[in-house]
Design a protein around this motif. Structure first.
Motif, PDB file in Angstrom:
ATOM      1  N   LEU A 203       0.848  -1.191   0.000  1.00 39.90           N
ATOM      2  CA  LEU A 203       0.000   0.000   0.000  1.00 39.90           C
ATOM      3  C   LEU A 203       0.878   1.232   0.000  1.00 39.90           C
ATOM      4  N   PHE A 204       0.326   2.371  -0.394  1.00 41.39           N
ATOM      5  CA  PHE A 204       1.004   3.635  -0.143  1.00 41.39           C
ATOM      6  C   PHE A 204       0.599   4.081   1.243  1.00 41.39           C
ATOM      7  N   ASP A 205       1.569   4.218   2.105  1.00 39.38           N
ATOM      8  CA  ASP A 205       1.262   4.560   3.490  1.00 39.38           C
ATOM      9  C   ASP A 205       2.450   5.338   4.048  1.00 39.38           C
ATOM     10  N   THR A 206       2.307   5.766   5.290  1.00 36.41           N
ATOM     11  CA  THR A 206       3.408   6.491   5.916  1.00 36.41           C
ATOM     12  C   THR A 206       4.682   5.651   5.836  1.00 36.41           C
ATOM     13  N   TYR A 207       5.764   6.293   5.395  1.00 42.02           N
ATOM     14  CA  TYR A 207       7.033   5.580   5.206  1.00 42.02           C
ATOM     15  C   TYR A 207       7.491   4.942   6.511  1.00 42.02           C
ATOM     16  N   GLN A 208       7.830   3.681   6.438  1.00 45.18           N
ATOM     17  CA  GLN A 208       8.448   2.992   7.569  1.00 45.18           C
ATOM     18  C   GLN A 208       9.636   2.234   7.004  1.00 45.18           C
ATOM     19  N   GLU A 209      10.798   2.509   7.532  1.00 44.93           N
ATOM     20  CA  GLU A 209      12.016   1.974   6.920  1.00 44.93           C
ATOM     21  C   GLU A 209      11.972   0.457   6.782  1.00 44.93           C
ATOM     22  N   ASP A 210      11.481  -0.237   7.818  1.00 46.03           N
ATOM     23  CA  ASP A 210      11.526  -1.704   7.762  1.00 46.03           C
ATOM     24  C   ASP A 210      10.454  -2.291   6.833  1.00 46.03           C
ATOM     25  N   LEU A 211       9.413  -1.535   6.519  1.00 41.42           N
ATOM     26  CA  LEU A 211       8.366  -2.065   5.643  1.00 41.42           C
ATOM     27  C   LEU A 211       8.450  -1.528   4.217  1.00 41.42           C
ATOM     28  N   PHE A 212       9.269  -0.505   4.028  1.00 43.05           N
ATOM     29  CA  PHE A 212       9.412   0.117   2.702  1.00 43.05           C
ATOM     30  C   PHE A 212       9.942  -0.903   1.703  1.00 43.05           C
ATOM     31  N   THR A 213       9.389  -0.847   0.488  1.00 40.42           N
ATOM     32  CA  THR A 213       9.864  -1.763  -0.548  1.00 40.42           C
ATOM     33  C   THR A 213       9.886  -1.078  -1.911  1.00 40.42           C
ATOM     34  N   LEU A 214      10.855  -1.483  -2.723  1.00 41.21           N
ATOM     35  CA  LEU A 214      10.866  -1.031  -4.121  1.00 41.21           C
ATOM     36  C   LEU A 214      10.346  -2.148  -5.024  1.00 41.21           C
TER      37      LEU A 214
END
Ligand code: SF4
Ligand code: SF4
Length: 342
Positions: A34-45
């Motif tokens: 989903l597009f959501d508040t950035y969280q470093e551990d859940l962020f993905t490219l």
């Protein structure tokens, strides 16, 4: 043109977060994105087409626009500096269409306030996200042509970055962003684009449907058949990046107090066009479905108003989520005479 080493991206986003809310692709617990508040551990490219899209940031599902306290009225306009990182080209084009609708004639200040404070960063699509993508048919992808502040191209170990506005330029004006030779960058982007375009088929049925809608040969039988299938859930409108319809409700909280809010609505709901007299100019599901698809494939046809060919940006979400499989791709195939009316 600028370049950025991929290893530096998280540091860049962390720096942006000092002054902005950053929304980015994040992995949910079941693996979808989903597009959501950035969280470093859940962020993905490594993400495909997310079910929802950035329009909801500017036109929330439900939003209070006025409030009354002791008979004093005030507009409720909430907006904060936001960076939308990694939206796809189709969603960028959808955002342009939504913005055009919400700002032409009479400006919707609630929408505009949020839009003005936002920076949009496109991640150019490397190819087909799933079998329903048809942005090459609607000229809305896989690479954005306009509207973005920045556009990132994933080149493996690094990104090449195209700037589209002064706001974008400012964001990439310091290290670790570096300059890259314009000619080299343009050649790399050309190769990227050719590969991506080649991976997304052009759907001739969509053009044939547009032609038949324009010359009036689509036939009423198509709408009767499709209208009989539609269960009026509104899902196609809610997942569509170019749908902008909303309903307004007043909620009284005692004498002199209350709020006015608006919430997403859908033209396929039976009451959407019902007038105060009780008359409904779109009285059947067939007529409502026809209206929806005329909006997507006919009215903006060939005008290229905001970056696409028509009122549909070819994201394919309505085909992904319609529970009875009558999204735009299926409707276009039926209008084009490619599907049996069974
Ligand atoms: S009509 Fe369907 S395919 Fe077109 S933009 Fe809307 S959701 Fe996407
Ligand atoms: S998603 Fe399908 S069933 Fe639901 S309102 Fe849209 S066309 Fe009808």
């Amino acid at each position: 043109m600028k370049a950025l080493d991929k290893n530096d991206l998280k540091g860049v986003i962390a720096a942006w977060m000092q002054e902005h809310l950053v929304l980015a692709p994040v992995r949910m617990s079941k693996g979808d994105c989903l597009f959501d508040t950035y969280q470093e551990d859940l962020f993905t490219l490594d993400y495909k087409k997310p079910p929802l899209f950035p329009k909801a940031l500017f036109l929330p599902h439900n939003e209070v626009v006025f409030e009354a306290r002791a008979n004093k009225l005030r507009e409720v306009i909430s907006a904060r500096d936001t960076i939308l990182f990694g939206i796809r080209s189709c969603d960028m084009m959808g955002l342009l269409q939504s913005t055009s609708f919400m700002t032409r004639d009479r400006e919707d200040v609630f929408y505009s306030a949020k839009k003005e404070k936002a920076v949009t960063i496109v991640m150019a699509c490397p190819g087909r996200q799933n079998e329903t993508c048809f942005c090459t048919t609607t000229f809305s992808g896989p690479v954005a042509r306009k509207g973005f502040d920045l556009q990132f191209f994933d080149m493996g170990d690094n990104f090449i970055i195209e700037t589209g506005s002064e706001k974008g330029k400012e964001l990439v004006s310091s290290l670790p962003f570096s300059d890259i030779d314009f000619g080299l960058a343009a050649r790399m982007i050309k190769t990227f684009k050719e590969k991506a375009v080649g991976a997304i088929p052009v759907i001739d049925d969509v053009y044939e449907a547009m032609r038949r809608l324009k010359d009036g040969t689509a036939g009423d039988g198509v709408w009767e058949h499709l209208g009989g299938k539609c269960i009026m859930c509104g899902g196609c409108a809610f997942v569509c990046p170019t749908c902008t319809c909303f309903n307004v409700c007043d909620h009284e909280h005692g004498p002199g107090n209350g709020v006015r809010s608006r919430a997403w609505d859908a033209c396929l709901y039976g009451g959407f066009t019902r007038e105060a007299s009780g008359h409904n100019p779109r009285p059947t599901q067939a007529s409502r479905l026809r209206r929806r698809h005329e909006h997507k494939l006919l009215y903006y046809n060939e005008t290229d108003i905001n970056g696409g060919l028509c009122g549909c940006v070819g994201c394919g979400r309505c085909s992904d989520y319609c529970p009875v499989h009558i999204g735009t791709l299926e409707v276009a195939a039926e209008i084009a005479g490619k599907k049996n009316q069974g």
